[in-house]
Design a protein around this motif. Structure first.
Motif, PDB file in Angstrom:
ATOM      1  N   ASP A 503      18.941  27.377   1.857  1.00  0.00           N
ATOM      2  CA  ASP A 503      18.507  28.408   2.793  1.00  0.00           C
ATOM      3  C   ASP A 503      19.300  29.698   2.597  1.00  0.00           C
ATOM      4  N   GLU A 504      19.041  30.656   3.491  1.00  0.00           N
ATOM      5  CA  GLU A 504      19.635  31.984   3.337  1.00  0.00           C
ATOM      6  C   GLU A 504      21.147  31.982   3.572  1.00  0.00           C
ATOM      7  N   ASP A 505      21.685  30.908   4.178  1.00  0.00           N
ATOM      8  CA  ASP A 505      23.135  30.821   4.356  1.00  0.00           C
ATOM      9  C   ASP A 505      23.803  29.997   3.254  1.00  0.00           C
ATOM     10  N   GLY A 506      23.014  29.651   2.237  1.00  0.00           N
ATOM     11  CA  GLY A 506      23.582  28.849   1.157  1.00  0.00           C
ATOM     12  C   GLY A 506      23.757  27.387   1.521  1.00  0.00           C
ATOM     13  N   TYR A 507      23.081  26.944   2.583  1.00  0.00           N
ATOM     14  CA  TYR A 507      23.103  25.525   2.973  1.00  0.00           C
ATOM     15  C   TYR A 507      22.048  24.765   2.168  1.00  0.00           C
ATOM     16  N   TYR A 508      22.388  23.527   1.800  1.00  0.00           N
ATOM     17  CA  TYR A 508      21.459  22.693   1.042  1.00  0.00           C
ATOM     18  C   TYR A 508      20.852  21.625   1.941  1.00  0.00           C
ATOM     19  N   ARG A 509      19.535  21.405   1.762  1.00  0.00           N
ATOM     20  CA  ARG A 509      18.840  20.309   2.436  1.00  0.00           C
ATOM     21  C   ARG A 509      18.193  19.449   1.350  1.00  0.00           C
ATOM     22  N   ILE A 510      18.574  18.182   1.293  1.00  0.00           N
ATOM     23  CA  ILE A 510      17.997  17.289   0.284  1.00  0.00           C
ATOM     24  C   ILE A 510      16.596  16.896   0.743  1.00  0.00           C
ATOM     25  N   ALA A 511      15.646  16.999  -0.183  1.00  0.00           N
ATOM     26  CA  ALA A 511      14.250  16.759   0.192  1.00  0.00           C
ATOM     27  C   ALA A 511      13.788  15.355  -0.186  1.00  0.00           C
ATOM     28  N   GLY A 512      14.647  14.550  -0.796  1.00  0.00           N
ATOM     29  CA  GLY A 512      14.235  13.204  -1.214  1.00  0.00           C
ATOM     30  C   GLY A 512      13.951  13.156  -2.708  1.00  0.00           C
ATOM     31  N   ARG A 513      13.605  11.960  -3.183  1.00  0.00           N
ATOM     32  CA  ARG A 513      13.491  11.736  -4.626  1.00  0.00           C
ATOM     33  C   ARG A 513      12.254  12.424  -5.192  1.00  0.00           C
ATOM     34  N   VAL A 514      12.416  12.923  -6.387  1.00  0.00           N
ATOM     35  CA  VAL A 514      11.263  13.487  -7.081  1.00  0.00           C
ATOM     36  C   VAL A 514      10.846  12.587  -8.247  1.00  0.00           C
ATOM     37  N   ASP A 515      11.536  11.459  -8.417  1.00  0.00           N
ATOM     38  CA  ASP A 515      11.185  10.533  -9.502  1.00  0.00           C
ATOM     39  C   ASP A 515      10.530   9.284  -8.910  1.00  0.00           C
ATOM     40  N   ASP A 516      10.359   8.253  -9.705  1.00  0.00           N
ATOM     41  CA  ASP A 516       9.685   7.047  -9.231  1.00  0.00           C
ATOM     42  C   ASP A 516      10.663   6.106  -8.532  1.00  0.00           C
ATOM     43  N   VAL A 517      11.471   6.683  -7.667  1.00  0.00           N
ATOM     44  CA  VAL A 517      12.394   5.882  -6.879  1.00  0.00           C
ATOM     45  C   VAL A 517      12.037   6.124  -5.427  1.00  0.00           C
ATOM     46  N   ILE A 518      12.003   5.062  -4.624  1.00  0.00           N
ATOM     47  CA  ILE A 518      11.782   5.274  -3.198  1.00  0.00           C
ATOM     48  C   ILE A 518      13.024   4.824  -2.447  1.00  0.00           C
ATOM     49  N   ASN A 519      13.189   5.380  -1.251  1.00  0.00           N
ATOM     50  CA  ASN A 519      14.406   5.148  -0.486  1.00  0.00           C
ATOM     51  C   ASN A 519      14.023   4.450   0.822  1.00  0.00           C
ATOM     52  N   VAL A 520      14.201   3.132   0.834  1.00  0.00           N
ATOM     53  CA  VAL A 520      13.809   2.335   1.990  1.00  0.00           C
ATOM     54  C   VAL A 520      15.070   1.986   2.772  1.00  0.00           C
ATOM     55  N   SER A 521      15.168   2.489   3.986  1.00  0.00           N
ATOM     56  CA  SER A 521      16.363   2.264   4.812  1.00  0.00           C
ATOM     57  C   SER A 521      17.649   2.600   4.055  1.00  0.00           C
ATOM     58  N   GLY A 522      17.602   3.666   3.278  1.00  0.00           N
ATOM     59  CA  GLY A 522      18.804   4.067   2.545  1.00  0.00           C
ATOM     60  C   GLY A 522      19.050   3.270   1.279  1.00  0.00           C
ATOM     61  N   HIS A 523      18.162   2.337   0.949  1.00  0.00           N
ATOM     62  CA  HIS A 523      18.331   1.560  -0.276  1.00  0.00           C
ATOM     63  C   HIS A 523      17.363   2.039  -1.330  1.00  0.00           C
ATOM     64  N   ARG A 524      17.884   2.232  -2.519  1.00  0.00           N
ATOM     65  CA  ARG A 524      17.033   2.731  -3.601  1.00  0.00           C
ATOM     66  C   ARG A 524      16.257   1.603  -4.241  1.00  0.00           C
ATOM     67  N   LEU A 525      14.954   1.800  -4.371  1.00  0.00           N
ATOM     68  CA  LEU A 525      14.115   0.806  -5.034  1.00  0.00           C
ATOM     69  C   LEU A 525      13.270   1.528  -6.063  1.00  0.00           C
ATOM     70  N   GLY A 526      13.203   0.989  -7.265  1.00  0.00           N
ATOM     71  CA  GLY A 526      12.361   1.574  -8.292  1.00  0.00           C
ATOM     72  C   GLY A 526      10.939   1.073  -8.112  1.00  0.00           C
ATOM     73  N   THR A 527       9.974   1.994  -8.117  1.00  0.00           N
ATOM     74  CA  THR A 527       8.595   1.538  -7.933  1.00  0.00           C
ATOM     75  C   THR A 527       8.168   0.633  -9.089  1.00  0.00           C
ATOM     76  N   VAL A 528       8.679   0.911 -10.264  1.00  0.00           N
ATOM     77  CA  VAL A 528       8.295   0.106 -11.425  1.00  0.00           C
ATOM     78  C   VAL A 528       8.816  -1.325 -11.299  1.00  0.00           C
ATOM     79  N   GLU A 529      10.037  -1.426 -10.766  1.00  0.00           N
ATOM     80  CA  GLU A 529      10.645  -2.744 -10.545  1.00  0.00           C
ATOM     81  C   GLU A 529       9.800  -3.535  -9.530  1.00  0.00           C
ATOM     82  N   LEU A 530       9.361  -2.853  -8.481  1.00  0.00           N
ATOM     83  CA  LEU A 530       8.526  -3.505  -7.468  1.00  0.00           C
ATOM     84  C   LEU A 530       7.185  -3.916  -8.060  1.00  0.00           C
ATOM     85  N   GLU A 531       6.606  -3.010  -8.835  1.00  0.00           N
ATOM     86  CA  GLU A 531       5.296  -3.301  -9.432  1.00  0.00           C
ATOM     87  C   GLU A 531       5.386  -4.495 -10.376  1.00  0.00           C
ATOM     88  N   SER A 532       6.471  -4.573 -11.149  1.00  0.00           N
ATOM     89  CA  SER A 532       6.509  -5.717 -12.059  1.00  0.00           C
ATOM     90  C   SER A 532       6.738  -7.012 -11.303  1.00  0.00           C
TER      91      SER A 532
END
Ligand code: 6R9
Length: 647
Positions: A503-532
């Protein structure tokens, strides 16, 4: 851009804090202009056997990649975490442990911890474990997990802690990859009044893993469990019989300290390798600063020991600083929703560190369970693991923190070792949902998809330029994948896999993953791992997984499943697939929603168009963007019709 609310540093807080606003500005500038000078000073936090002569040798160029910190120094991690506190603190509490069962607790002093660590180190040595060997640890949140990690590093060996909620198969995969020589586990574990059969899982996991020569079993429940004489040892018998002193082994700064597995965007979890000195400097010094810990404070992190959060900020950070910590074996909702608050009151917890998903689920119980307890000991609150939504932030701030405690929303990853973005509590005013400002020595960049570093307020990919001591050095057995994942996408920088807004004050806000990883209750899960895992079920032909917006978990697992021609779409099969995934990965990975799909939307090259599946999973059926690449547009219409029919 909307001006978000700002919560100033609480009155009086800055005056007692390690770092105030002026100190932050000054030290941050120094750490960026002269990183070697800054980190050399920070490294004096550790006790060295042989001091280093060169601070860093680093390059993020994939053709000339080097990350080495304090490389010619030598030390021992367990001496830094334990021995050096004994003169002053042998009789003082290191750990207040609370059992899953209310009323059952233990206090472990630094002296007792040292005694157990030395004895277990001798046991490991007698089993042939030496420098560089891997010890796998599959334990619940009990003090023995701390003993096991410390005993391992005392003899220069390398630990890999596996979350005790993981299945036998997940444990086996990690043992197979790490070639662990010894596994330390317990007979059974307790969580929320339920028993998990750890030893039985351990037996299944090691059956076909010849690298494991011995299994050490902590008696937690005392239940009868299978025992293989010659291979298995009881922890209590072996440590009682061992000598109470074990000479610490001198290791190089860049020798590995631990391996920790995390999900990535391909099917196989990656074993991130952390080295000794750089990690200990970053974790130890930052823990004290970001939580503004002072001598005598009681600290509690609710993280499970299987995650990096616990490694750096529940175990190593407090241990390196000689801090008293609370360890709690159970869950916040059992026997009732006031369990955590009762523990804060009982131990007078001053610093409380948790995850947004837990806060969201506790918020739903209302304020009554909180009001039953006196939380006035709290001074600092922490949040980690996923972006914290402003509603949960405000609840944490007002209901738990009584409006007086700053919230340390710290953003980092298994890969970064310790914190990268954080509002240091005496220095940086809070903005709900924003991890705020860079930690010392960290140079964040917001990078466009084309690789251009953006200035001012901007949205883009979260990258970091320039090395810092705590970053992971490689993926075990796969340095190529390490370079390709983190350093190739945006040359010259480390790429986190997250999206970010500044933002304009130089503060950062994380928007979440942009790759094939999902964050369930703070735990990282790979979608590919789930699919297999799903596709390995005999009735399943194919599956595609996306993370959809979930009120409590942040993201939930939404699985589109195409069955084989002879299988029927029944609710029983849905339940069976859910059980199948639980057994193969863990209960965390259970699909929340299974949507039958006779076919999946693909482009002509056969690539699944997840973008469309994500919209449908979020009940957004309006505009699928450019669908001209679809091989068969009718597939999407069919899935939409089926989804609507189920709502
Ligand atoms: C420490 C830890 C890392 C991923 C990371 C990001 C998310 C962690 C966050 C956060 C927003 C925070 N994440 N902390 N997102 N704000 N304060 O959680 O490590 O398990 O490796 O997960 O978690 O998406 O990329 P790890």
């Amino acid at each position: 851009m909307v001006q978000s609310e700002v919560y100033p540093v609480p009155p009086g807080f800055a005056a007692q804090a390690h770092i105030d606003a002026a100190a932050y500005e000054r030290l941050y500038r120094w750490s960026i202009e002269d990183p070697d000078g800054f980190w050399q000073k920070e490294a004096a936090f550790l006790d060295w056997i042989k001091p280093f002569t060169e601070v860093s040798d680093t390059s993020f160029d994939v053709n000339d990649f080097r990350v080495r910190w304090f490389a010619d120094g030598t030390l021992n991690g367990s001496v830094n975490c334990i021995d050096r506190h004994l003169a002053e603190k042998a009789d003082k509490p290191a750990v207040f442990w609370e059992s899953d069962m209310p009323g059952e607790s233990r206090v472990v002093t630094w002296g007792e911890l040292a005694d157990k660590v030395n004895r277990l180190a001798n046991v490991l040595k007698s089993l042939g474990v030496g420098k560089g060997d891997v010890v796998a640890i599959y334990l619940p949140v009990i003090p023995e997990v701390m003993v096991a990690m410390m005993a391992t590093i005392r003899i220069g060996a390398v630990h890999t802690v596996v979350f005790s909620g993981f299945s036998a198969e997940s444990l086996e995969n990690r043992i197979a990859d790490s070639k662990a020589k010894v596994l330390i586990t317990a007979d059974e574990g307790f969580r929320g009044g339920r028993i998990s059969p750890l030893k039985r899982n351990a037996d299944d996991a090691v059956r076909n893993q010849p690298s494991i020569e011995h299994v050490i079993v902590v008696r937690r429940s005392g239940a009868e469990v299978p025992f293989t004489p010659g291979r298995d040892l009881w922890y209590d018998e072996a440590t009682d019989a061992a000598e109470p002193w074990c000479e610490p082994v001198e290791v190089g700064a860049e020798d590995p300290l631990f391996i920790l597995y995390t999900s990535g965007s391909t099917g196989k979890p990656k074993g991130l390798v952390h080295t000794t000195a750089g990690y200990l400097v970053h974790a130890g010094t930052s823990w004290r600063i970001i939580f503004d810990w002072h001598e005598g404070d009681v600290f509690w992190s609710t993280a499970d020991v299987g995650w990096v959060t616990a490694h750096s900020y529940k175990l190593y950070g407090p241990l390196l600083n000689g801090a008293t910590t609370v360890m709690f074996e159970g869950v916040p909702s059992w026997p009732d929703a006031s369990r955590w608050w009762s523990i804060i009151e009982k131990h007078g917890v001053n610093i409380f560190y948790t995850a947004p998903t837990a806060l969201r689920s506790l918020m739903r119980e209302g304020e009554a369970p909180v009001r039953k307890h006196d939380l006035s000991s709290l001074r600092v609150l922490g949040s980690v693991g996923e972006p914290i939504n402003p509603e949960a932030w405000r609840w944490f701030h007002s209901v738990i923190g009584g409006g007086r405690c700053p919230i340390v929303d710290n953003y980092w990853q298994t890969e970064t070792g310790a914190v990268t973005l954080v509002p240091i509590p005496g220095a940086i005013p809070n903005k709900p949902g924003m991890a705020a400002k860079p930690y010392f020595g960290i140079r964040p960049e917001v990078v466009s998809p084309e690789g251009v570093t953006l200035e001012g307020p901007a949205d883009g990919n979260m990258c970091f330029r320039g090395s810092w001591p705590g970053q992971a050095r490689t993926i075990l057995h796969d340095h190529e994948r390490f370079l390709k994942t983190y350093f190739a996408p945006f040359p010259g920088r480390f790429f986190s896999g997250d999206g970010v807004t500044r933002d304009e004050d130089g503060y950062y806000r994380i928007a979440g993953r942009v790759d094939d990883v999902i964050n369930v209750s703070g735990h990282r899960l790979g979608t590919v791992e789930l699919e297999s895992a799903i596709a390995s079920h005999p009735a399943v032909a194919e599956s595609a997984v996306v993370g959809y917006n979930h009120d409590v978990k942040g993201q939930g697992v939404f699985a589109y499943v195409t069955l084989k021609a002879d299988a029927a779409e029944t609710d029983e099969l849905r339940r069976e697939i859910t059980r199948w995934v639980r057994a193969r990965i863990s209960p965390i990975a259970s699909p929340d929603i299974i949507q039958w799909a006779p076919a999946l939307p693909k482009n002509r090259a056969g690539k699944i168009l997840r973008r469309i599946l994500l919209k449908i999973a979020n009940n957004d059926f309006s505009d699928f963007g450019d669908t001209s690449t679809l091989a068969d547009a009718a597939v999407v219409e069919d899935i939409v019709a089926r989804r609507k029919a189920e709502l």
